[in-house]
Design a protein around this motif. Structure first.
Motif, PDB file in Angstrom:
ATOM      1  N   MET A   1       0.929  -1.365  -0.056  1.00 32.00           N
ATOM      2  CA  MET A   1       0.064  -0.116  -0.143  1.00 32.00           C
ATOM      3  C   MET A   1       0.796   1.095  -0.033  1.00 32.00           C
ATOM      4  O   MET A   1       1.831   1.371   0.568  1.00 32.00           O
ATOM      5  CB  MET A   1      -1.001  -0.162   1.218  1.00 32.00           C
ATOM      6  N   VAL A   2       0.547   2.311  -0.721  1.00 37.73           N
ATOM      7  CA  VAL A   2       1.194   3.359  -0.991  1.00 37.73           C
ATOM      8  C   VAL A   2       0.830   4.258   0.353  1.00 37.73           C
ATOM      9  O   VAL A   2      -0.509   4.751   0.590  1.00 37.73           O
ATOM     10  CB  VAL A   2       0.953   4.307  -1.958  1.00 37.73           C
ATOM     11  N   PRO A   3       1.778   4.771   0.982  1.00 39.23           N
ATOM     12  CA  PRO A   3       1.411   5.904   2.006  1.00 39.23           C
ATOM     13  C   PRO A   3       0.680   7.284   1.541  1.00 39.23           C
ATOM     14  O   PRO A   3       1.096   7.617   0.430  1.00 39.23           O
ATOM     15  CB  PRO A   3       2.874   6.456   2.582  1.00 39.23           C
ATOM     16  N   ASP A   4      -0.196   7.657   2.319  1.00 37.15           N
ATOM     17  CA  ASP A   4      -0.793   8.938   2.102  1.00 37.15           C
ATOM     18  C   ASP A   4       0.039  10.005   1.461  1.00 37.15           C
ATOM     19  O   ASP A   4      -0.260  10.950   0.787  1.00 37.15           O
ATOM     20  CB  ASP A   4      -1.891   9.357   3.089  1.00 37.15           C
ATOM     21  N   PHE A   5       1.135  10.423   2.086  1.00 30.94           N
ATOM     22  CA  PHE A   5       1.991  11.450   2.015  1.00 30.94           C
ATOM     23  C   PHE A   5       2.529  11.373   0.536  1.00 30.94           C
ATOM     24  O   PHE A   5       3.156  12.324   0.272  1.00 30.94           O
ATOM     25  CB  PHE A   5       2.990  11.537   3.108  1.00 30.94           C
ATOM     26  N   LEU A   6       2.781  10.186   0.149  1.00 32.29           N
ATOM     27  CA  LEU A   6       3.401  10.066  -1.298  1.00 32.29           C
ATOM     28  C   LEU A   6       2.409  10.167  -2.454  1.00 32.29           C
ATOM     29  O   LEU A   6       2.651  10.572  -3.532  1.00 32.29           O
ATOM     30  CB  LEU A   6       3.817   9.002  -1.478  1.00 32.29           C
ATOM     31  N   LEU A   7       1.052  10.415  -2.125  1.00 30.59           N
ATOM     32  CA  LEU A   7      -0.216  10.822  -3.055  1.00 30.59           C
ATOM     33  C   LEU A   7      -0.539  12.131  -3.115  1.00 30.59           C
ATOM     34  O   LEU A   7      -0.175  12.850  -2.084  1.00 30.59           O
ATOM     35  CB  LEU A   7      -1.174   9.814  -2.636  1.00 30.59           C
ATOM     36  N   PRO A   8      -0.904  12.617  -4.397  1.00 31.39           N
ATOM     37  CA  PRO A   8      -1.250  14.081  -4.279  1.00 31.39           C
ATOM     38  C   PRO A   8      -2.791  14.271  -3.546  1.00 31.39           C
ATOM     39  O   PRO A   8      -3.118  13.186  -3.396  1.00 31.39           O
ATOM     40  CB  PRO A   8      -1.375  14.338  -6.051  1.00 31.39           C
ATOM     41  N   GLU A   9      -2.910  15.486  -3.166  1.00 29.59           N
ATOM     42  CA  GLU A   9      -3.939  15.703  -2.334  1.00 29.59           C
ATOM     43  C   GLU A   9      -5.403  15.421  -3.142  1.00 29.59           C
ATOM     44  O   GLU A   9      -6.287  15.102  -2.447  1.00 29.59           O
ATOM     45  CB  GLU A   9      -4.116  16.975  -1.920  1.00 29.59           C
ATOM     46  N   TRP A  10      -5.428  15.587  -4.511  1.00 24.20           N
ATOM     47  CA  TRP A  10      -6.556  15.203  -5.274  1.00 24.20           C
ATOM     48  C   TRP A  10      -6.870  13.880  -5.572  1.00 24.20           C
ATOM     49  O   TRP A  10      -7.936  13.443  -6.283  1.00 24.20           O
ATOM     50  CB  TRP A  10      -6.276  15.896  -6.679  1.00 24.20           C
ATOM     51  N   VAL A  11      -6.070  12.791  -5.169  1.00 25.90           N
ATOM     52  CA  VAL A  11      -6.110  11.359  -5.486  1.00 25.90           C
ATOM     53  C   VAL A  11      -6.450  10.499  -4.187  1.00 25.90           C
ATOM     54  O   VAL A  11      -5.645  10.873  -3.307  1.00 25.90           O
ATOM     55  CB  VAL A  11      -5.065  10.843  -6.406  1.00 25.90           C
ATOM     56  N   PRO A  12      -7.666   9.862  -4.092  1.00 27.44           N
ATOM     57  CA  PRO A  12      -7.644   9.200  -2.903  1.00 27.44           C
ATOM     58  C   PRO A  12      -7.169   7.838  -2.588  1.00 27.44           C
ATOM     59  O   PRO A  12      -7.013   7.416  -1.437  1.00 27.44           O
ATOM     60  CB  PRO A  12      -9.541   8.630  -3.247  1.00 27.44           C
ATOM     61  N   ASN A  13      -6.416   7.386  -3.624  1.00 31.18           N
ATOM     62  CA  ASN A  13      -5.552   6.068  -3.333  1.00 31.18           C
ATOM     63  C   ASN A  13      -4.712   6.124  -4.640  1.00 31.18           C
ATOM     64  O   ASN A  13      -4.697   6.772  -5.515  1.00 31.18           O
ATOM     65  CB  ASN A  13      -6.389   4.867  -3.131  1.00 31.18           C
ATOM     66  N   ALA A  14      -4.040   5.198  -4.683  1.00 33.10           N
ATOM     67  CA  ALA A  14      -2.849   4.875  -5.666  1.00 33.10           C
ATOM     68  C   ALA A  14      -3.391   4.407  -6.750  1.00 33.10           C
ATOM     69  O   ALA A  14      -2.814   4.423  -7.847  1.00 33.10           O
ATOM     70  CB  ALA A  14      -1.600   4.183  -5.184  1.00 33.10           C
ATOM     71  N   HIS A  15      -4.590   3.776  -6.931  1.00 32.95           N
ATOM     72  CA  HIS A  15      -5.197   2.875  -7.885  1.00 32.95           C
ATOM     73  C   HIS A  15      -5.366   3.758  -9.323  1.00 32.95           C
ATOM     74  O   HIS A  15      -4.863   3.104 -10.314  1.00 32.95           O
ATOM     75  CB  HIS A  15      -6.368   2.082  -7.713  1.00 32.95           C
ATOM     76  N   PRO A  16      -5.738   4.830  -9.043  1.00 32.57           N
ATOM     77  CA  PRO A  16      -5.736   5.747 -10.592  1.00 32.57           C
ATOM     78  C   PRO A  16      -4.453   6.026 -11.105  1.00 32.57           C
ATOM     79  O   PRO A  16      -4.558   6.308 -12.179  1.00 32.57           O
ATOM     80  CB  PRO A  16      -6.641   6.885 -10.124  1.00 32.57           C
ATOM     81  N   LEU A  17      -3.534   6.123 -10.114  1.00 39.32           N
ATOM     82  CA  LEU A  17      -2.201   6.409 -10.652  1.00 39.32           C
ATOM     83  C   LEU A  17      -1.492   5.161 -11.576  1.00 39.32           C
ATOM     84  O   LEU A  17      -0.760   5.200 -12.402  1.00 39.32           O
ATOM     85  CB  LEU A  17      -1.267   6.827  -9.737  1.00 39.32           C
ATOM     86  N   ILE A  18      -1.998   4.135 -10.853  1.00 39.90           N
ATOM     87  CA  ILE A  18      -1.275   2.652 -11.591  1.00 39.90           C
ATOM     88  C   ILE A  18      -2.022   2.033 -12.608  1.00 39.90           C
ATOM     89  O   ILE A  18      -1.198   1.388 -13.406  1.00 39.90           O
ATOM     90  CB  ILE A  18      -1.182   1.678 -10.199  1.00 39.90           C
ATOM     91  N   VAL A  19      -3.333   2.182 -12.463  1.00 41.02           N
ATOM     92  CA  VAL A  19      -4.095   1.434 -13.513  1.00 41.02           C
ATOM     93  C   VAL A  19      -3.948   1.772 -14.971  1.00 41.02           C
ATOM     94  O   VAL A  19      -4.058   0.874 -15.905  1.00 41.02           O
ATOM     95  CB  VAL A  19      -5.662   1.636 -13.203  1.00 41.02           C
ATOM     96  N   HIS A  20      -3.423   2.855 -15.219  1.00 39.04           N
ATOM     97  CA  HIS A  20      -3.249   3.126 -16.582  1.00 39.04           C
ATOM     98  C   HIS A  20      -1.901   2.361 -17.333  1.00 39.04           C
ATOM     99  O   HIS A  20      -1.993   2.186 -18.616  1.00 39.04           O
ATOM    100  CB  HIS A  20      -3.363   4.596 -16.780  1.00 39.04           C
ATOM    101  N   PHE A  21      -1.079   1.919 -16.578  1.00 37.85           N
ATOM    102  CA  PHE A  21       0.242   1.248 -17.126  1.00 37.85           C
ATOM    103  C   PHE A  21      -0.248  -0.034 -17.969  1.00 37.85           C
ATOM    104  O   PHE A  21       0.262  -0.158 -18.999  1.00 37.85           O
ATOM    105  CB  PHE A  21       1.122   0.948 -16.013  1.00 37.85           C
ATOM    106  N   PRO A  22      -0.982  -0.981 -17.101  1.00 35.85           N
ATOM    107  CA  PRO A  22      -1.143  -2.223 -18.142  1.00 35.85           C
ATOM    108  C   PRO A  22      -2.076  -1.682 -19.283  1.00 35.85           C
ATOM    109  O   PRO A  22      -1.937  -2.419 -20.257  1.00 35.85           O
ATOM    110  CB  PRO A  22      -1.943  -3.131 -17.152  1.00 35.85           C
ATOM    111  N   ILE A  23      -2.757  -0.724 -19.131  1.00 34.59           N
ATOM    112  CA  ILE A  23      -3.617  -0.592 -20.344  1.00 34.59           C
ATOM    113  C   ILE A  23      -2.877   0.019 -21.590  1.00 34.59           C
ATOM    114  O   ILE A  23      -3.011  -0.424 -22.707  1.00 34.59           O
ATOM    115  CB  ILE A  23      -4.744   0.609 -20.068  1.00 34.59           C
TER     116      ILE A  23
END
Length: 189
Positions: A1-23
């Motif tokens: 799991m990605v710690p919250d302090f590494l995520l931008p404030e506008w994203v609720p979790n890391a999934h939206p940032l990761i999901v586009h790579f396999p696509i």
């Protein structure tokens, strides 16, 4: 799991940032495989390049799947429709992870079998199997998009929309009154 302090404030979790790579990777892998098939022996490392891209797709699909399972705890699922769409999305995500990872393993094993590498017909069969991995990826993305854009999961309202009864004085919204309502009527004498 990605710690919250590494995520931008506008994203609720890391999934939206990761999901586009396999696509993205699966389309690049299929394109490289098609090019390797078309060029044949003129591109000596074509099968290896395509196999590496499929392996990256499988790994990123696994990362995306697991980031999605962690994401479920960070967003509210408030309607039965959202829960149903989440269930369907989760199934297709799991199937995508298994199919792309399994296919990557098959392609990697094929690199070490000389008769698979030497026969263009084997490459055609592998190419068709690679194309088949696009369908579960499509279904996963379709249901993931429905989660966000149709069901509103993971989306927070940033700005309130002013009510139509009293628009803000500096509003740039066009007047929505009908033409018959906006023009004064001539009174009959």
């Amino acid at each position: 799991m990605v710690p919250d302090f590494l995520l931008p404030e506008w994203v609720p979790n890391a999934h939206p940032l990761i999901v586009h790579f396999p696509i993205a990777l699966i389309f690049v892998a299929v394109a490289a495989d098609a090019l390797a098939l078309w060029l044949g022996e003129r591109w000596e490392t074509g099968q290896e390049v395509a196999t590496g891209l499929y392996a990256a797709t499988g790994l990123s699909a696994a990362a995306s799947y697991y980031s999605g399972t962690w994401a479920i705890d960070t967003v509210p699922i408030v309607t039965p429709g959202a829960a149903s769409t989440l269930s369907t999305h989760s199934f297709w995500a799991w199937y995508t992870m298994v199919s792309t990872s399994g296919y990557a393993l098959l392609r990697t094993a094929g690199l070490f079998v000389s008769w698979v590498r030497a026969r263009p017909s084997a490459h055609v069969v592998l190419f068709v199997l690679g194309l088949a991995t696009l369908y579960p990826m499509y279904e996963t993305g379709e249901n993931g998009g429905a989660m966000v854009y149709k069901r509103g999961v993971g989306v927070t309202r940033v700005q309130e929309v002013p009510s139509t009864a009293s628009p803000a004085p500096d509003s740039a919204q066009p007047d929505t009154m009908q033409a018959s309502e906006s023009t004064p009527r001539a009174e009959a004498p």
